[in-house]
Write a protein that holds these residues in place. Sequence first.
Motif, short mmCIF file in Angstrom:
data_model
loop_
_atom_site.label_atom_id
_atom_site.label_comp_id
_atom_site.label_asym_id
_atom_site.label_seq_id
_atom_site.Cartn_x
_atom_site.Cartn_y
_atom_site.Cartn_z
N LEU A 120 0.83 -1.21 0.00
CA LEU A 120 0.00 0.00 0.00
C LEU A 120 0.86 1.26 0.00
O LEU A 120 0.52 2.25 -0.67
N ILE A 121 1.96 1.24 0.76
CA ILE A 121 2.88 2.38 0.76
C ILE A 121 3.42 2.63 -0.64
O ILE A 121 3.50 3.78 -1.10
N SER A 122 3.78 1.57 -1.35
CA SER A 122 4.29 1.70 -2.71
C SER A 122 3.23 2.29 -3.65
O SER A 122 3.54 3.15 -4.47
N ILE A 123 2.01 1.82 -3.51
CA ILE A 123 0.91 2.35 -4.34
C ILE A 123 0.69 3.82 -4.03
O ILE A 123 0.50 4.64 -4.94
N ASP A 124 0.70 4.17 -2.75
CA ASP A 124 0.50 5.57 -2.34
C ASP A 124 1.57 6.48 -2.93
O ASP A 124 1.27 7.55 -3.49
N ARG A 125 2.83 6.08 -2.86
CA ARG A 125 3.92 6.89 -3.41
C ARG A 125 3.87 6.93 -4.94
O ARG A 125 4.21 7.94 -5.54
#
Length: 326
Positions: A120-125
């Motif tokens: 999710l962090i990767s998608i957010d960034r």
Amino acid sequence: METLDGSQLCFPQLLNASCRKPMRTQSGAMLFYFLCFISVLTGALNLLVIISISHFRQLHTTTNLILLSLAVSDFLVGLVVMPCDIILTETCWLLGDLVCAVYYLLPFIIICASAASMALISIDRYVAICYPLRYPTTVTLKTVRICVCLCWIYALFVSIILFYDHLKQPGRYNSCYGECVINIAGDVDLVFNFIIPISIIISLYLRVFVVAISQARAMRSHITAVTLQRPQTVSAKWSELKAARNLGIVVAVFLLCYCPYYCVSLTGGKILIGSSAEALMSFLMYFNSCLNPVIYAFFYPWFRKTIKLIVTLQVMQPGSCEANIL
């Protein structure tokens, strides 16, 4: 032939079927206290992250909400998973085969939730850097809350699938009474807990890295003109790039801690849950939960500020949630 008296057995009444009681050596005792220290430190540091993001309203952002989910899973690692593993290596298993299977569910749920949170962090960034104009309308607090809940549901579902056969026939891999050893569906674990989240993380962060480099070069070449015309836009863009870098470090450390465990499966090897090799690689995964708050302390000024406010009990004062942290 060596004979064992009752004091050496987990179940003295089962002389021929009982496991030996674990014997603690001097080096084993030192390792025990070290693991206890790491467990307490992991729980304490992640509790500071949870309190910081939950209490201060300035930190109620979409990215920090994902970090909160990650901190909750890391906190549970320090509070529950690591102490249970420490106790298991020091004593006999006396709670039965079914409880043994259920006991191992929790670590897998937490580990899977951590991997999903990293994705999710990767998608957010990725959305923030590659589609900055769409980010405020696409990635809202409501959307992130739903995604975080789905992550934990996904972790629970995958873990139940992994342990389905063992829950049907508990104790099938135990060699003696007083042992808690299980074997899981390794291919399922490899795909859902490693290949899928790691593929998402690496592919999106490679794209973020390429775009961030091009944007940084463009902003450096036109920094004077752009600053004079749109200073707020430039500041916001640099903030997004810095956030991508900081979270990239979190993701990189996550990969370093998780890869050894799953690389064994990728090379065709098998890990027996409860073995010493599994315990060592599992501890490396758990140690990642201790490293995340340390990374925040180095790279996030807001975390250092909130730690001071929490430790000095200033968070107990009325209106402290409105404090200027950023």
